[in-house]
Design an enzyme around this catalytic site. Sequence first.
Site, short mmCIF file in Angstrom:
data_model
loop_
_atom_site.label_atom_id
_atom_site.label_comp_id
_atom_site.label_asym_id
_atom_site.label_seq_id
_atom_site.Cartn_x
_atom_site.Cartn_y
_atom_site.Cartn_z
N ALA A 58 43.71 67.70 31.63
CA ALA A 58 43.45 66.26 31.49
C ALA A 58 42.00 65.89 31.73
O ALA A 58 41.49 64.92 31.16
CB ALA A 58 44.35 65.48 32.44
N ASN A 115 36.02 72.19 37.05
CA ASN A 115 36.92 71.09 37.37
C ASN A 115 36.28 70.23 38.46
O ASN A 115 35.50 70.72 39.26
CB ASN A 115 38.27 71.63 37.87
CG ASN A 115 39.36 70.57 37.89
OD1 ASN A 115 39.59 69.89 36.88
ND2 ASN A 115 40.02 70.40 39.01
N CYS A 128 69.13 63.18 9.64
CA CYS A 128 70.42 63.71 10.11
C CYS A 128 71.07 62.88 11.19
O CYS A 128 72.21 63.19 11.61
CB CYS A 128 70.26 65.15 10.60
SG CYS A 128 69.43 65.28 12.21
N ARG A 185 48.14 62.59 36.84
CA ARG A 185 48.49 62.97 38.21
C ARG A 185 47.49 62.49 39.25
O ARG A 185 47.63 62.79 40.42
CB ARG A 185 48.62 64.51 38.30
CG ARG A 185 49.84 65.02 37.56
CD ARG A 185 49.94 66.54 37.59
NE ARG A 185 51.18 66.98 37.00
CZ ARG A 185 51.42 67.08 35.70
NH1 ARG A 185 50.46 66.77 34.85
NH2 ARG A 185 52.58 67.49 35.25
N ILE A 218 48.07 66.38 25.23
CA ILE A 218 48.92 65.99 24.09
C ILE A 218 48.20 65.03 23.16
O ILE A 218 48.81 64.46 22.26
CB ILE A 218 50.23 65.35 24.58
CG1 ILE A 218 49.95 64.04 25.34
CG2 ILE A 218 51.02 66.32 25.46
CD1 ILE A 218 51.18 63.21 25.64
N ASP A 219 46.88 64.86 23.36
CA ASP A 219 46.17 63.79 22.67
C ASP A 219 45.61 64.16 21.29
O ASP A 219 45.14 63.30 20.56
CB ASP A 219 45.03 63.26 23.54
CG ASP A 219 44.14 64.37 24.11
OD1 ASP A 219 43.82 65.32 23.37
OD2 ASP A 219 43.78 64.28 25.30
N GLN A 251 46.67 71.89 27.57
CA GLN A 251 47.82 71.21 28.17
C GLN A 251 47.91 69.76 27.68
O GLN A 251 48.90 69.09 27.95
CB GLN A 251 47.69 71.22 29.70
CG GLN A 251 47.72 72.59 30.33
CD GLN A 251 47.38 72.53 31.81
OE1 GLN A 251 46.22 72.43 32.19
NE2 GLN A 251 48.39 72.56 32.65
N HIS A 302 51.89 72.05 25.74
CA HIS A 302 52.71 70.92 26.18
C HIS A 302 53.03 69.96 25.03
O HIS A 302 53.48 68.85 25.25
CB HIS A 302 52.02 70.16 27.31
CG HIS A 302 52.02 70.90 28.61
ND1 HIS A 302 51.24 70.55 29.69
CD2 HIS A 302 52.71 72.01 29.01
CE1 HIS A 302 51.44 71.39 30.69
NE2 HIS A 302 52.32 72.29 30.29
#
Length: 242
Positions: free
Chosen positions: A14, A210, A147, A26, A93-94, A91, A111
């Site tokens: 992130a 980080n 479906c 988080r 999702i963007d 990780q 992810h």
Amino acid sequence: MVQRARRAVVFTGAGISTECGIPDFRSPCGFWTRYKPIEYSAFLASEDTRLEAWRRFLMIRDTIAKAEPGPSHKAVARLMDMGHVSTVITQNIDGLHAAAGIPAERIIEIHGNGTYARCLACGQRHEIDWVRGVIDETGRAPVCSACGGIVKSATISFGQAMPEQQMADARAATLDADLFLSIGSSLQVFPAAGLPVLASHNRTPLVILNREETGLDGLARLVIHAEAGPVLGAVMARLAPG
């Protein structure tokens, strides 16, 4: 180390996207501190829960949709263009690595991806705008137009099994890497955080970039506690001055 690498794996969390205006879920002010995560089993069990999950997701999606690739995404894409990076494992999702110009086949989204949805029964892809329209029109959680199955964002939820193929591809890329660079990840979420451990056990140089300390700092050849953008900007200035 980066300048000598030819098969580096960049592993992102992130922290690489916070500079683009996407909050860290988080962090003390993050999404999960305000909303308890909805478990996958609960999503499957109740339409009311699915509707609430979609309501929350659309809140997140509104933020993601406005974001553009930041300096770190662009630096990673440039490192790939220069032949130093072979694979990006993310990780996030963007979808911002792809938006920065990295080919889809060289991105492993362990992810999932929050820019679209899929039917859990038949796999049919559905666009997020379609999902929003169904909810606005009917007040109910969407079902597959092909479906009738349950439609879910193409992300991995709490309690949902990790995607087998993506994890296998990520492990293979890690074992083939000549450098493993973790950027913007707290390295707290497993099994994803097992990938830098695998790299270290394979005697691949591990670099961790980080803002805060991580539980895997002791395994790294180099640890930098700083914002990703300025650090990667300095790296690029040395590799490609001017």
